[in-house]
Design a protein around this motif. Structure first.
Motif, PDB file in Angstrom:
ATOM      1  N   ALA A 147      66.855  48.920 -16.006  1.00  0.00           N
ATOM      2  CA  ALA A 147      66.732  48.673 -17.579  1.00  0.00           C
ATOM      3  C   ALA A 147      68.229  48.188 -17.996  1.00  0.00           C
ATOM      4  CB  ALA A 147      66.458  50.043 -18.137  1.00  0.00           C
ATOM      5  N   GLY A 148      68.539  46.902 -17.725  1.00  0.00           N
ATOM      6  CA  GLY A 148      69.607  46.431 -17.919  1.00  0.00           C
ATOM      7  C   GLY A 148      70.991  47.081 -17.100  1.00  0.00           C
ATOM      8  N   GLY A 149      70.841  47.090 -15.954  1.00  0.00           N
ATOM      9  CA  GLY A 149      71.991  47.590 -15.111  1.00  0.00           C
ATOM     10  C   GLY A 149      72.035  49.117 -14.783  1.00  0.00           C
ATOM     11  N   ARG A 172      72.129  60.690  -3.781  1.00  0.00           N
ATOM     12  CA  ARG A 172      71.720  59.359  -3.356  1.00  0.00           C
ATOM     13  C   ARG A 172      72.083  57.976  -4.177  1.00  0.00           C
ATOM     14  NH1 ARG A 172      64.872  58.726  -2.611  1.00  0.00           N
ATOM     15  NH2 ARG A 172      65.086  56.590  -1.529  1.00  0.00           N
ATOM     16  N   PHE A 173      72.111  58.060  -5.474  1.00  0.00           N
ATOM     17  CA  PHE A 173      72.513  57.171  -6.267  1.00  0.00           C
ATOM     18  C   PHE A 173      73.768  57.020  -6.968  1.00  0.00           C
ATOM     19  CE2 PHE A 173      67.805  57.236  -6.576  1.00  0.00           C
ATOM     20  CZ  PHE A 173      67.554  56.084  -5.806  1.00  0.00           C
ATOM     21  N   SER A 174      74.852  57.635  -6.142  1.00  0.00           N
ATOM     22  CA  SER A 174      76.274  58.004  -6.699  1.00  0.00           C
ATOM     23  C   SER A 174      76.874  56.769  -7.125  1.00  0.00           C
ATOM     24  CB  SER A 174      77.080  58.310  -5.588  1.00  0.00           C
ATOM     25  OG  SER A 174      77.046  57.627  -4.379  1.00  0.00           O
ATOM     26  N   GLY A 175      76.641  55.433  -6.742  1.00  0.00           N
ATOM     27  CA  GLY A 175      77.241  54.427  -7.365  1.00  0.00           C
ATOM     28  C   GLY A 175      76.509  53.647  -8.493  1.00  0.00           C
ATOM     29  N   GLU A 176      75.280  54.418  -8.960  1.00  0.00           N
ATOM     30  CA  GLU A 176      74.467  53.888  -9.968  1.00  0.00           C
ATOM     31  C   GLU A 176      74.655  54.775 -11.302  1.00  0.00           C
ATOM     32  OE1 GLU A 176      73.011  50.916  -9.713  1.00  0.00           O
ATOM     33  OE2 GLU A 176      72.566  50.795  -7.676  1.00  0.00           O
ATOM     34  N   ASP A 177      74.139  54.208 -12.345  1.00  0.00           N
ATOM     35  CA  ASP A 177      73.908  55.025 -13.715  1.00  0.00           C
ATOM     36  C   ASP A 177      72.255  55.109 -13.564  1.00  0.00           C
ATOM     37  OD1 ASP A 177      76.457  55.294 -14.249  1.00  0.00           O
ATOM     38  OD2 ASP A 177      76.612  53.502 -15.674  1.00  0.00           O
ATOM     39  N   PHE A 178      71.735  56.406 -13.929  1.00  0.00           N
ATOM     40  CA  PHE A 178      70.551  56.592 -14.185  1.00  0.00           C
ATOM     41  C   PHE A 178      70.070  57.556 -14.964  1.00  0.00           C
ATOM     42  CE2 PHE A 178      71.554  59.387 -10.515  1.00  0.00           C
ATOM     43  CZ  PHE A 178      70.992  60.591 -10.869  1.00  0.00           C
ATOM     44  N   LEU A 179      68.678  57.511 -15.564  1.00  0.00           N
ATOM     45  CA  LEU A 179      68.294  58.821 -16.201  1.00  0.00           C
ATOM     46  C   LEU A 179      66.772  58.709 -15.921  1.00  0.00           C
ATOM     47  CD1 LEU A 179      68.175  58.303 -20.280  1.00  0.00           C
ATOM     48  CD2 LEU A 179      65.965  58.516 -18.917  1.00  0.00           C
ATOM     49  N   ILE A 180      66.555  60.124 -15.852  1.00  0.00           N
ATOM     50  CA  ILE A 180      65.276  60.666 -15.530  1.00  0.00           C
ATOM     51  C   ILE A 180      64.905  61.431 -16.665  1.00  0.00           C
ATOM     52  CG2 ILE A 180      63.613  62.102 -14.035  1.00  0.00           C
ATOM     53  CD1 ILE A 180      65.757  61.582 -11.741  1.00  0.00           C
ATOM     54  N   TYR A 181      63.858  61.002 -17.362  1.00  0.00           N
ATOM     55  CA  TYR A 181      63.125  61.743 -18.656  1.00  0.00           C
ATOM     56  C   TYR A 181      61.969  62.440 -18.308  1.00  0.00           C
ATOM     57  CZ  TYR A 181      60.642  62.148 -23.153  1.00  0.00           C
ATOM     58  OH  TYR A 181      59.901  62.532 -23.997  1.00  0.00           O
ATOM     59  N   ASP A 182      62.321  63.697 -18.558  1.00  0.00           N
ATOM     60  CA  ASP A 182      61.086  64.681 -18.293  1.00  0.00           C
ATOM     61  C   ASP A 182      60.220  64.896 -19.637  1.00  0.00           C
ATOM     62  OD1 ASP A 182      59.416  66.976 -18.168  1.00  0.00           O
ATOM     63  OD2 ASP A 182      60.842  68.386 -17.187  1.00  0.00           O
ATOM     64  N   THR A 205      61.559  56.192 -25.321  1.00  0.00           N
ATOM     65  CA  THR A 205      60.908  55.083 -25.121  1.00  0.00           C
ATOM     66  C   THR A 205      61.533  53.945 -23.976  1.00  0.00           C
ATOM     67  OG1 THR A 205      60.094  55.272 -27.331  1.00  0.00           O
ATOM     68  CG2 THR A 205      59.819  53.019 -26.048  1.00  0.00           C
ATOM     69  N   PRO A 206      60.808  54.128 -22.856  1.00  0.00           N
ATOM     70  CA  PRO A 206      61.222  53.193 -21.657  1.00  0.00           C
ATOM     71  C   PRO A 206      61.521  51.635 -22.383  1.00  0.00           C
ATOM     72  CG  PRO A 206      59.393  54.460 -20.889  1.00  0.00           C
ATOM     73  CD  PRO A 206      59.438  54.778 -22.280  1.00  0.00           C
ATOM     74  N   PRO A 207      62.414  51.118 -21.872  1.00  0.00           N
ATOM     75  CA  PRO A 207      62.637  49.734 -22.385  1.00  0.00           C
ATOM     76  C   PRO A 207      61.558  48.802 -21.786  1.00  0.00           C
ATOM     77  CG  PRO A 207      64.294  50.301 -20.412  1.00  0.00           C
ATOM     78  CD  PRO A 207      63.422  51.501 -20.920  1.00  0.00           C
ATOM     79  N   ASP A 208      61.371  47.616 -22.290  1.00  0.00           N
ATOM     80  CA  ASP A 208      60.242  46.469 -21.873  1.00  0.00           C
ATOM     81  C   ASP A 208      60.753  46.137 -20.480  1.00  0.00           C
ATOM     82  OD1 ASP A 208      58.961  46.633 -24.239  1.00  0.00           O
ATOM     83  OD2 ASP A 208      60.180  45.025 -25.351  1.00  0.00           O
ATOM     84  N   VAL A 209      59.695  45.830 -19.730  1.00  0.00           N
ATOM     85  CA  VAL A 209      59.983  45.637 -18.267  1.00  0.00           C
ATOM     86  C   VAL A 209      60.376  43.954 -18.539  1.00  0.00           C
ATOM     87  CG1 VAL A 209      58.838  45.073 -16.259  1.00  0.00           C
ATOM     88  CG2 VAL A 209      58.169  47.010 -17.449  1.00  0.00           C
ATOM     89  N   SER A 210      61.457  43.530 -17.703  1.00  0.00           N
ATOM     90  CA  SER A 210      61.938  42.453 -17.407  1.00  0.00           C
ATOM     91  C   SER A 210      60.993  41.672 -16.536  1.00  0.00           C
ATOM     92  CB  SER A 210      63.423  42.317 -17.368  1.00  0.00           C
ATOM     93  OG  SER A 210      63.602  43.117 -16.126  1.00  0.00           O
ATOM     94  N   LYS A 211      61.259  40.468 -16.529  1.00  0.00           N
ATOM     95  CA  LYS A 211      60.545  39.554 -15.415  1.00  0.00           C
ATOM     96  C   LYS A 211      60.938  39.864 -14.135  1.00  0.00           C
ATOM     97  CE  LYS A 211      59.608  35.492 -18.235  1.00  0.00           C
ATOM     98  NZ  LYS A 211      59.670  33.898 -18.520  1.00  0.00           N
ATOM     99  N   LYS A 212      62.298  40.100 -14.035  1.00  0.00           N
ATOM    100  CA  LYS A 212      62.733  40.576 -12.691  1.00  0.00           C
ATOM    101  C   LYS A 212      62.197  41.871 -12.232  1.00  0.00           C
ATOM    102  CE  LYS A 212      67.234  41.050 -10.176  1.00  0.00           C
ATOM    103  NZ  LYS A 212      68.760  41.180 -10.264  1.00  0.00           N
ATOM    104  N   GLU A 213      62.195  42.987 -13.234  1.00  0.00           N
ATOM    105  CA  GLU A 213      61.718  44.151 -12.956  1.00  0.00           C
ATOM    106  C   GLU A 213      60.126  44.068 -12.655  1.00  0.00           C
ATOM    107  OE1 GLU A 213      60.849  48.259 -12.161  1.00  0.00           O
ATOM    108  OE2 GLU A 213      62.721  47.014 -12.251  1.00  0.00           O
ATOM    109  N   ALA A 214      59.305  43.323 -13.347  1.00  0.00           N
ATOM    110  CA  ALA A 214      57.957  42.872 -13.050  1.00  0.00           C
ATOM    111  C   ALA A 214      57.886  42.611 -11.626  1.00  0.00           C
ATOM    112  CB  ALA A 214      57.452  42.241 -14.047  1.00  0.00           C
ATOM    113  N   TYR A 215      58.496  41.551 -11.152  1.00  0.00           N
ATOM    114  CA  TYR A 215      58.883  40.895  -9.794  1.00  0.00           C
ATOM    115  C   TYR A 215      58.906  41.949  -8.638  1.00  0.00           C
ATOM    116  CZ  TYR A 215      60.027  37.931  -5.861  1.00  0.00           C
ATOM    117  OH  TYR A 215      60.115  37.593  -4.653  1.00  0.00           O
TER     118      TYR A 215
END
Length: 257
Positions: A147-149, A172-182, A205-215
């Protein structure tokens, strides 16, 4: 107090607390010092209708610390671990079950956790096992989207397992920013700039899926279908290892719902 006398006597009263762990330990403190065993203990936001008098119990950090220390020293470190796990579980009426266990533990000592068939112990062990199994499953079932990085994922567990998976994904994803929504508990695990925190939220509300993400989703789905062995398809076996209630958040299972 005479030997063999219970720490608390049954009373026709219901404890109401704020739903926090220190709040529950404050209820334990209240029960021991008032020498009363309530009929039930309910979080303030999930109070059930009852004809019995309700007694609000304020959270007191000092009392909570004393109870935690007493569980560790007078019962055992294992009893404290079990207590904390049960409080994060989805067990029904877990507070009153746990209070009964602790009151018995203060009298019986460390042997209480080995009394596997005891009616005040066995249900707690089942609740803990259910929580830890769900934690194990969700380590493999969480599906992230870009979602945009930042990576985002939604889960719908029965137990509150965010504290149990936070360290795994932060490592596992120490170099990333992430969010897990319960979605079940309206809470989110946020990892940003090397720091993790769990917060309450009114919704996500999850962001809209980009074309790259859909791919990339289509690539993952194609890989999943490709490695499957049609001749060994066994839906019942798959559901035993991948319960259907998790499918709604798994990209590869969307067409199976």
């Amino acid at each position: 107090m005479p030997v063999g006398q219970p720490l608390a006597q049954p009373r026709d009263v219901v404890y109401i607390y704020d739903g926090s762990i220190p709040g529950f330990y404050s209820c334990v403190y209240k029960s021991v010092h008032a020498r009363e065993l309530p009929l039930a203990i309910f979080p303030r936001d999930r109070v059930q209708p009852t004809l019995w008098p309700q007694k609000p119990v304020d959270t007191d950090d000092a009392s909570a610390c004393r109870v935690r220390s007493a569980i560790f020293k007078k019962i055992s470190p294992r009893a404290l671990e079990l207590s904390q796990n049960v409080l994060f579980s989805c067990m029904r009426q877990k507070e009153i079950h746990l209070l009964r266990f602790l009151l018995k533990g203060f009298s019986e000592g460390k042997k209480i956790t080995n009394m596997l068939g005891d009616p005040d112990v066995a249900p707690l062990l089942r609740a803990e096992s259910h929580l830890l199994r769900e934690r194990h499953l969700l380590l493999g079932f969480v599906r992230f989207s870009d979602a945009g990085g930042a990576l985002t994922a939604t889960i719908t567990p029965k137990n509150f397992i965010l504290p149990y998976i936070a360290g795994h994904f932060a490592s596992r994803f120490s170099g990333e920013d992430f969010l897990i929504y319960d979605k079940t508990h309206n809470a989110a695990l946020i990892y940003q700039n090397g720091k993790k925190q769990i917060i309450k939220t009114d919704g996500f509300t999850p962001p809209d899926v980009s074309k790259k993400e859909a791919y990339y989703r289509s690539l993952w789905k194609q890989f999943y279908d490709t490695v499957a062995i049609a001749a060994r398809d066994n839906p019942k076996c798959r559901m035993s290892h991948m319960p259907k209630r998790y499918w709604e958040n798994m990209v590869e299972m969307q067409d199976q719902i």
